[in-house]
Scaffold this motif. Structure first.
Motif, PDB file in Angstrom:
ATOM      1  N   HIS A   3      27.612 -61.529 -14.456  1.00 58.85           N
ATOM      2  CA  HIS A   3      27.183 -62.077 -13.166  1.00 58.85           C
ATOM      3  C   HIS A   3      26.043 -61.213 -12.662  1.00 58.85           C
ATOM      4  N   TRP A   4      24.841 -61.782 -12.587  1.00 58.03           N
ATOM      5  CA  TRP A   4      23.678 -61.046 -12.091  1.00 58.03           C
ATOM      6  C   TRP A   4      23.470 -61.335 -10.616  1.00 58.03           C
ATOM      7  N   ILE A   5      23.222 -60.289  -9.860  1.00 58.78           N
ATOM      8  CA  ILE A   5      22.926 -60.463  -8.433  1.00 58.78           C
ATOM      9  C   ILE A   5      21.662 -59.682  -8.057  1.00 58.78           C
ATOM     10  N   ARG A   6      21.032 -60.103  -6.986  1.00 60.98           N
ATOM     11  CA  ARG A   6      20.050 -59.279  -6.272  1.00 60.98           C
ATOM     12  C   ARG A   6      20.657 -58.957  -4.915  1.00 60.98           C
ATOM     13  N   PHE A  16      18.884 -54.893  -8.063  1.00 61.76           N
ATOM     14  CA  PHE A  16      19.602 -55.946  -8.779  1.00 61.76           C
ATOM     15  C   PHE A  16      20.583 -55.295  -9.735  1.00 61.76           C
ATOM     16  N   GLY A  17      21.547 -56.074 -10.163  1.00 63.35           N
ATOM     17  CA  GLY A  17      22.538 -55.509 -11.067  1.00 63.35           C
ATOM     18  C   GLY A  17      23.588 -56.532 -11.431  1.00 63.35           C
ATOM     19  N   THR A  18      24.654 -56.000 -12.028  1.00 63.62           N
ATOM     20  CA  THR A  18      25.740 -56.864 -12.482  1.00 63.62           C
ATOM     21  C   THR A  18      26.964 -56.645 -11.603  1.00 63.62           C
ATOM     22  N   LEU A  19      27.639 -57.750 -11.363  1.00 63.64           N
ATOM     23  CA  LEU A  19      28.843 -57.732 -10.526  1.00 63.64           C
ATOM     24  C   LEU A  19      30.055 -57.976 -11.409  1.00 63.64           C
ATOM     25  N   VAL A 176      25.230 -66.696 -13.511  1.00 66.17           N
ATOM     26  CA  VAL A 176      26.173 -66.466 -14.605  1.00 66.17           C
ATOM     27  C   VAL A 176      25.412 -66.661 -15.906  1.00 66.17           C
ATOM     28  N   SER A 177      25.519 -65.699 -16.791  1.00 65.06           N
ATOM     29  CA  SER A 177      24.758 -65.756 -18.043  1.00 65.06           C
ATOM     30  C   SER A 177      25.109 -67.012 -18.829  1.00 65.06           C
ATOM     31  N   ALA A 178      24.108 -67.545 -19.522  1.00 66.00           N
ATOM     32  CA  ALA A 178      24.248 -68.842 -20.189  1.00 66.00           C
ATOM     33  C   ALA A 178      25.390 -68.861 -21.193  1.00 66.00           C
ATOM     34  N   ASP A 179      25.608 -67.747 -21.878  1.00 63.07           N
ATOM     35  CA  ASP A 179      26.662 -67.693 -22.899  1.00 63.07           C
ATOM     36  C   ASP A 179      28.049 -67.849 -22.296  1.00 63.07           C
ATOM     37  N   ALA A 180      28.141 -67.638 -20.989  1.00 63.27           N
ATOM     38  CA  ALA A 180      29.456 -67.588 -20.350  1.00 63.27           C
ATOM     39  C   ALA A 180      29.772 -68.818 -19.525  1.00 63.27           C
ATOM     40  N   PHE A 181      28.885 -69.795 -19.535  1.00 65.96           N
ATOM     41  CA  PHE A 181      29.105 -70.956 -18.668  1.00 65.96           C
ATOM     42  C   PHE A 181      29.073 -72.234 -19.484  1.00 65.96           C
TER      43      PHE A 181
END
Lengths: 261, 261
Positions: A3-6, A16-19, A176-181
């Motif tokens: 999960h990427w957020i700003r 920015f980072g990962t949650l 949400v990264s493409a591989d995970a959705f």
């Protein structure tokens, strides 16, 4: 699953980072989200951060008539190529930011809950396979519309104007990264003040995400951070001033925004 | 009178500065074109520089039906508010760069010679006076169109698609500062392979530049470097592959681009 957020931290700095949705911890990253981001040793509790729109698109490509159910309801043939308008960068807001009722417009404002595709690589004239690889991830979109402007002029449908106002492209809460959705299994659920107004399956899409990216990349170069709003389906309606709209997609999350007067 | 240009020097570095059209000398500037640019002691012969598009818009707002002569010819009432579409940043090219015939499109390509307004200040909800003060200057625009796509779908006029391809927004050759350009006295002259195809007076505009900036600033925030393409008038036609299009406005200059096959 990433999960990427700003975000804006308590000192007002943007990062920015990962949650991690289970622990609620955010790991700040260095570099660029779409170009070799590197984890740092700085982390935060998500609750201490203000989420921003998860990316900064150079353009939003917003589709019209991309669901079979809506095309049947409107009695319009499914298009042979994605039909789209462009929304400008200044229209973007993030989760919990307010949608602003334009000062110059006193008509109805409509919500449209949508899936958003976030581009990860510069891509032109791409095959469907290349397009698939250019998808960084997915987010929720509320494609807000000053609906009474759309057909105000009998000679020109004002798509860009009615959808291009500042704050009319709500994005988030994260990517949400493409591989995970698995979009084929998910629904878009839109509620207004907690009352369900849209609930439609993504597998009713006319052009799949990879088809959209491929076909649109023949129309223009898509850049990292650009967003394709995949179009909405049935259940669009208006928002009263002060009302909260939530766009939820299982596997992504819930995007909440209030319409300010 | 100041002529602002962006350029690539012989070492491949990108810079910006002012051009003296009489001496042909360019004085490089530091900082930002729209925020206190400062002259440096570096200068060039303009002939040694490759001109780039004179600004890098976050969006181009392109008007339709903004000249009385064209509205009469089309038998469409003059609009009550500027009718527009948005062209994406990647559509921009500069003087002498080639317009590219999209690989996926085999139809006719049209030129549209236009005046371009270059915004100098962030501006929202502006009065006509505030809007006037936000105009940095003017440039020439060729608003290129894949004309056969526009009405390809019976349910949706594809303005953004037909005008949004990479290389379809030609800008330049420079920006003439607003104080030095009397648009009321100027004509837009478009030639194809040296043959005049458009020659129309800017004072036939329905919305003046300041009215456009004011009204559009109620629709969205305009940013420094953004360009408003003021719309075209009569004489639009198609360009054969390999043909050169020149858009000339007295007091600004001539923008030349060739359509590559």
């Amino acid at each position: 699953m990433t999960h990427w957020i700003r975000f804006r931290d308590t000192d007002g700095r943007i990062g920015f980072g990962t949650l991690d949705p289970h622990s609620g911890r955010v790991v700040q990253h260095d570099g660029a989200m779409f170009d070799r981001p590197r984890p740092t040793d700085v982390s935060f509790a998500a609750a201490d951060l203000a989420l921003l729109a998860p990316c900064e698109p150079s353009k939003i490509v917003a589709l019209w008539n991309n669901y079979y159910a809506l095309s049947q309801k409107l009695d319009k043939a499914p298009p042979k190529h994605p039909l789209f308008l462009i929304k400008p960068p200044m229209s973007v807001i993030g989760p919990l930011e307010s949608i602003r009722h334009p000062k110059s417009y006193h008509g109805k404002i409509a919500y449209e809950g949508e899936l958003g595709i976030v581009i990860g690589k510069r891509v032109s004239d791409a095959s469907v396979e290349e397009a698939e690889a250019a998808i960084f991830g997915y987010t929720c979109v509320n494609d807000v519309t000053a609906i009474e402007l759309l057909q105000e002029d009998p000679n020109f449908a004002q798509w860009c104007r009615s959808k291009g106002f500042d704050t009319f492209s709500c994005l988030g809460p994260h990517i949400v990264s493409a591989d995970a959705f698995d979009w084929r299994g998910a629904h878009v659920v839109t509620t207004v003040e907690g009352v369900e107004r849209q609930n439609y399956p993504l597998d009713d899409m006319i052009f799949s995400p990879a088809q959209q990216v491929s076909l649109l990349s023949h129309d223009m170069t898509l850049m990292p951070g650009d967003v394709i709003a995949c179009g909405t389906s049935i259940g669009v309606g208006s928002i009263k001033d002060g009302a909260r709209v939530d766009v939820s997609i299982e596997g992504i999350g819930t995007l909440s925004n209030v319409l300010d007067a």
